[in-house]
Design an enzyme around this catalytic site. Structure first.
Site, PDB file in Angstrom:
ATOM      1  N   LEU A   1       0.814  -1.219   0.000  1.00  0.00           N
ATOM      2  CA  LEU A   1       0.000   0.000   0.000  1.00  0.00           C
ATOM      3  C   LEU A   1       0.849   1.271   0.000  1.00  0.00           C
ATOM      4  O   LEU A   1       0.320   2.373   0.093  1.00  0.00           O
ATOM      5  CB  LEU A   1      -0.977   0.057   1.188  1.00  0.00           C
ATOM      6  CG  LEU A   1      -1.963  -1.078   1.384  1.00  0.00           C
ATOM      7  CD1 LEU A   1      -3.042  -0.674   2.370  1.00  0.00           C
ATOM      8  CD2 LEU A   1      -2.602  -1.512   0.091  1.00  0.00           C
TER       9      LEU A   1
ATOM     10  N   ASN B   1       0.338   3.258  -4.207  1.00  0.00           N
ATOM     11  CA  ASN B   1       0.350   3.953  -2.925  1.00  0.00           C
ATOM     12  C   ASN B   1      -1.072   4.337  -2.566  1.00  0.00           C
ATOM     13  O   ASN B   1      -1.698   5.137  -3.244  1.00  0.00           O
ATOM     14  CB  ASN B   1       1.238   5.205  -3.069  1.00  0.00           C
ATOM     15  CG  ASN B   1       1.487   5.907  -1.753  1.00  0.00           C
ATOM     16  OD1 ASN B   1       1.036   5.461  -0.700  1.00  0.00           O
ATOM     17  ND2 ASN B   1       2.206   7.009  -1.819  1.00  0.00           N
ATOM     18  N   CYS B   2      -1.632   3.733  -1.545  1.00  0.00           N
ATOM     19  CA  CYS B   2      -2.983   4.139  -1.175  1.00  0.00           C
ATOM     20  C   CYS B   2      -3.127   4.530   0.286  1.00  0.00           C
ATOM     21  O   CYS B   2      -4.167   4.320   0.891  1.00  0.00           O
ATOM     22  CB  CYS B   2      -4.037   3.115  -1.535  1.00  0.00           C
ATOM     23  SG  CYS B   2      -3.436   1.478  -1.797  1.00  0.00           S
ATOM     24  N   VAL B   3      -2.088   5.072   0.864  1.00  0.00           N
ATOM     25  CA  VAL B   3      -2.210   5.557   2.237  1.00  0.00           C
ATOM     26  C   VAL B   3      -1.778   7.011   2.273  1.00  0.00           C
ATOM     27  O   VAL B   3      -0.750   7.357   1.722  1.00  0.00           O
ATOM     28  CB  VAL B   3      -1.329   4.736   3.183  1.00  0.00           C
ATOM     29  CG1 VAL B   3      -1.478   5.238   4.606  1.00  0.00           C
ATOM     30  CG2 VAL B   3      -1.688   3.267   3.097  1.00  0.00           C
TER      31      VAL B   3
END
Lengths: 428, 347, 145
Positions: free
Chosen positions: A209, A241-243
């Site tokens: 993530l 990237n998902c944070v």
């Protein structure tokens, strides 16, 4: 290398019998797209929805934003290593459906954030309130591992973006942009009176993530390297990237890197934009030293006078930013840093986790800790359950009237560190 | 309609008394008192000082919760819109009290402003919470300070968005405010870099903090041969505080002989520090300055010896400039006397 | 979570401390070990989660084998005065600075306690902590099970 971007303007989205674009309206055949995506049996379900600028619609949590593109001419296909083969891209002609974005959403992990409000006080904080959005609501299978779920969602977004563009190949471009990237021997000798400038492009690479891929290779596993700016326009760099919604670089901003755009704008007039160095942001201290030394060595090999350095993320990557800055300045390369800030709710805390006196030219995307109240929207697309997570205090709180009080950190691309938006900060 | 303002001043400017009255509890007077008269004239019809709170500096610093409540209650009682405090010039405790008064009011949603000398410890502590106008270091600067305070206060009261500290004439608060610029960040970055390349002046959007980093010394190789000194900012002093080290905003430090002293006993030593409950330190000053333990280690041969002088000050609202200067002076004295290591205690 | 890692055949031996307390306590324990001369392998603020968003934090520290005092038989929490692991060496200034900066971040925020997190999220948080620690653990010689 030369790349021509053929941009077709999309001003409205609709569902219909045949996927294609006409007079600014992109029609999407839901069933065809669904069938395409469900070929990946790691997906339990997929639904679609539309959101236009001005709609009373909230989309959350957003995993990635991708601009539909596909090759018209030239080697390879967009998103090499994922959609396209691993052949080099960045030359020829590429179709772009401009004015729209594919937004993927779906429950990956809790907690998860990434809000896009198409109207209201939150809208100016995200570029995606200005795009027509096809929202792909993904439900990965319950029984698959987390990293497979992430991969599935990532691929679904890229497939959708590629599919949409591919169905529009016959469309006439509303305007065309041309980008040259000559061989270094030519580039270094061109415009002898102008300062040579490089772009040091830092990519998030901490783990699940928090990853970025280059031609399908995990950036965590690479040494810094050179890349043509035109390769980025063909999707050579993909976001996993998902944070931290505000400062994760979505695939959309990688495709439309504003720093590359700004450097090209002045190329041949005020600067000689010589090249792009991509580098990573690994968590281990040894890797930080190795990558920063290597990246700046590449800049030195390019013989540049100056470099723009952009960061992705916050906290430990601030250390990488500082290392890159110090090493560049020590090598006689003048730098400007592009980052964002975590100065606390009252704006009085130290904005970055690291600092150096060499960093005397800094542009930021603003303080991510600024709070905002987002009023209830008529429609919420995505995982409604996330609202409860927000109420639980992870990303803010829910007021009795249904509005959300959040830090702008929760809004997609709010403090983007490629300098995508006009947001910034000043000291009082 | 004029804004209703409460003015906060200390016992001295309130005409009650000097240092000997620094312990008085807060009281309210209708209308103006002391410098409030000049301030009110300058505010003209924009704002009216409806009441003045007078409070002893020591009392405020030592009873913050109570004073804070008093201030907010007074603001409510007088239906006030804002609080203005001081100016405190370089009086450390008054600066801290003024800064605190503004913080308490600001936390309750009131507009605030104060004025003091930039090196006043009240600045570091409270600049994040309130606007502070820079003044000279003594009340001789009252004539200059009041017009600036009044003008800026009127601006803030009217809701006008203030610009940078440089532009508006207040001490930079170190607070980051978000804004939408004319250009996108990428354009701003490349434009800034071009100026930097050309050697033209440019303004960074964010000033990197510069830290006064001190490299730690390598460890003492043989403690059993080393002379160790004790230095404290916990305020331990001989009984009676012979050098009058202040309970806060100390202006001095002291050095005291402990040859032959094996234990700091209650009644012979005390704490002068006003920033913590003094009970336990007064019961046994070794708790803050561990002379007894060091003497034990000396006897056991674990350390060579305890240095015959300990240095002390009160680290409560100490001006950073002073702390730095004293540290350098003490350090030099210790080094000149062959001390190998120092144990610094604080609270 | 229990370590899914096993010591590789020719890698330095390892110990794992589970801290009684929250992420802030983990950082404090790491700081204490840094004071004794242990060095950070990675940046303490890994991950894009803030202290109130992720209850778990792990810190990997290392020092030369002869000073590590580690062996499978020895329990390093006992007999500290004899164990070389607790012998004080000069602290590494870089590690010291990093851990203090990390502590500043944690002290300025609300620290999330695992008890405050719903089970379904706890599982995800623990997995993410493991994933973000993968690279440091790999580079230090631990092989994923």
């Amino acid at each position: 290398m030369n790349l021509e971007l053929h941009k077709v303007a999309v001003r409205q989205l609709a569902f219909g019998a045949k996927t294609g674009v006409s007079n600014g309206v992109l029609t999407v055949n839901k069933e065809e797209l669904k069938a395409l995506l469900l070929k990946d049996d790691r997906l339990a379900a997929v639904e679609f929805d539309l959101a236009h600028p001005g709609d009373s619609t909230r989309i959350m949590p957003v995993k990635d934003a991708i601009e539909p593109r596909c090759k018209l001419e030239g080697q390879g296909e967009v998103f090499p290593g994922f959609i396209g083969p691993v052949e080099s891209v960045g030359s020829g002609k590429t179709l772009v459906l401009e004015g729209m974005a594919v937004l993927t959403t779906g429950r990956l992990v809790a907690p998860q954030e990434g809000i896009v409000d198409m109207t209201g006080p939150g809208a100016p904080y995200t570029p995606f309130s200005q795009t027509c959005n096809l929202v792909v609501v993904l439900t990965p299978r319950e029984d698959i591992k987390l990293h497979h779920a992430e991969e599935t969602c990532r691929m679904a977004g890229l497939k959708t973006a590629h599919y949409l563009a591919s169905q529009c190949k016959a469309a006439k471009a509303d305007h065309t942009e041309s980008y040259d990237f000559p061989p270094l021997t030519q580039a270094m000798q061109a415009y002898p009176g102008l300062p040579k400038v490089a772009y040091v492009y830092m990519l998030q690479s901490q783990g699940l993530l928090h990853d970025t891929w280059v031609y399908g290779v995990d950036a965590k596993r690479t040494l810094p390297t050179l890349i043509s700016p035109t390769e980025t326009m063909d999707g050579a760099i993909i976001s996993g990237n998902c944070v931290s919604a505000c400062d994760k670089n979505n695939t959309y901003v990688h495709l439309n890197n504003p720093i590359i755009k700004a450097l090209y704008k002045r190329h041949g007039k005020e600067i000689n934009f010589v090249g792009v160095v991509i580098t990573n942001e690994n968590v281990t201290l040894a890797d930080k030293q190795r990558s920063s030394s290597y990246a700046i060595k590449l800049a030195e090999m390019l013989g540049v006078d100056a470099a723009v350095i952009s960061e992705e993320g916050f906290g430990n990557p601030d250390a990488d930013l500082v290392l890159n800055c110090v090493k560049a300045e020590k090598a006689g390369i003048k730098t400007v840093l592009v980052t964002d800030e975590y100065a606390g709710a009252n704006g009085a805390s130290q904005s970055l986790a690291d600092s150096c006196q060499e960093g005397n030219a800094v542009v930021t995307g603003g303080n991510a800790n600024e709070t905002i109240v987002l009023p209830p929207m008529a429609k919420v697309i995505g995982d409604i359950g996330q609202a409860d997570v927000i109420a639980g205090g992870f990303f803010g709180s829910k007021r009795p009237d249904g509005s959300l009080e959040v830090e702008i950190q929760a809004i997609l691309a709010a403090t983007n560190e490629l300098g995508f938006s006009k947001i910034g900060a000043y000291t009082i | 309609m004029a804004y209703r303002v409460i003015h906060y001043i200390n016992q001295f400017f309130g005409g009650i008394g000097g240092e000997e009255k620094a312990d008085i509890a807060p009281e309210v007077r209708d209308g103006v008192a002391g410098p409030g008269m000049g301030l009110a004239k300058l505010l003209g019809d924009k704002a009216e000082i409806v009441a003045t709170i007078i409070c002893g500096d020591n009392y405020c610093v030592g009873n913050q919760e109570e004073v804070g409540k008093f201030i907010v209650d007074t603001l409510k009682k007088y239906n006030a819109d804002a609080l203005i405090a001081g100016p405190a010039f370089n009086a450390g405790r008054y600066g801290m009290a003024s800064g605190f008064a503004c913080s308490a009011a600001a936390a309750a949603g009131y507009t605030t402003l104060t004025g003091m000398y930039p090196e006043n410890p009240g600045v570091e502590l409270y600049k994040a919470n309130t606007y502070i106008v820079p003044t000279t270091d003594s009340a001789a600067g009252m004539g200059k300070a009041l017009p600036v305070m009044a003008a800026l206060f009127a601006k803030i009261l009217s809701g006008e968005k203030l610009g940078t500290a440089e532009a508006e004439g207040y001490i930079e608060r170190g607070v980051r405010i978000n804004t939408f610029y004319e250009e996108v960040g990428a354009e701003r970055a490349v434009a800034m870099l071009l100026k930097k390349i050309k050697g033209e002046p440019f303004t960074t959007e964010y000033k990197m903090p510069v830290f006064d980093r001190v490299t730690p010394r390598p460890g003492v190789k043989d403690l059993s041969k080393a002379t160790i000194a004790l230095v404290t900012s916990g305020g331990i002093v001989p009984m009676g505080n012979p050098d009058h080290i202040a309970a806060s905003s100390a202006r001095n430090y002291g050095g005291y002989e402990i040859d032959g002293v094996t234990d700091l006993v209650s009644g012979k030593y005390q704490t002068a520090h006003g920033g913590y409950d003094q009970t336990y330190a007064n019961q046994d000053p070794d708790r803050v300055l561990p002379v007894d333990v060091l003497r034990d280690l000396e006897k056991e041969g674990k350390i060579g010896k305890l240095y015959h002088t300990f240095y002390t000050t009160v680290g409560n609202g100490t001006a950073v400039g002073n702390a730095k200067k004293w540290g350098e002076e003490i350090g030099k004295q210790l080094k000149d006397n062959n001390v190998q290591a120092v144990i610094l205690t604080s609270t | 979570m229990q370590a899914n890692f096993t010591a590789g055949a020719d890698t330095p031996k390892q110990i794992c401390f589970f801290c009684d307390g929250d992420a802030l306590q983990v950082l404090v324990a790491a700081r204490d070990l840094i004071h004794m001369g242990w060095k950070l392998v990675h940046h303490p603020l890994y991950g894009n989660y803030r202290p109130h968003q992720q209850p778990y934090r792990s810190i990997l520290l290392q020092r030369e084998a002869e000073n590590s005092g580690l062996s499978h038989e020895q329990n390093p929490t006992q007999d500290q005065s004899l164990n070389p692991a607790y012998q004080c060496l000069a602290p590494d200034p870089a590690s010291l600075q990093l851990i203090e900066a990390a502590l500043d971040v944690y002290r300025a925020d609300r620290v999330l306690n695992p008890q405050q997190v719903p089970d379904v999220m706890l599982r995800d948080c623990s997995q993410l902590d493991y994933e973000l620690m993968r690279l440091p653990l790999e580079q230090a010689g631990w092989e994923a099970a």
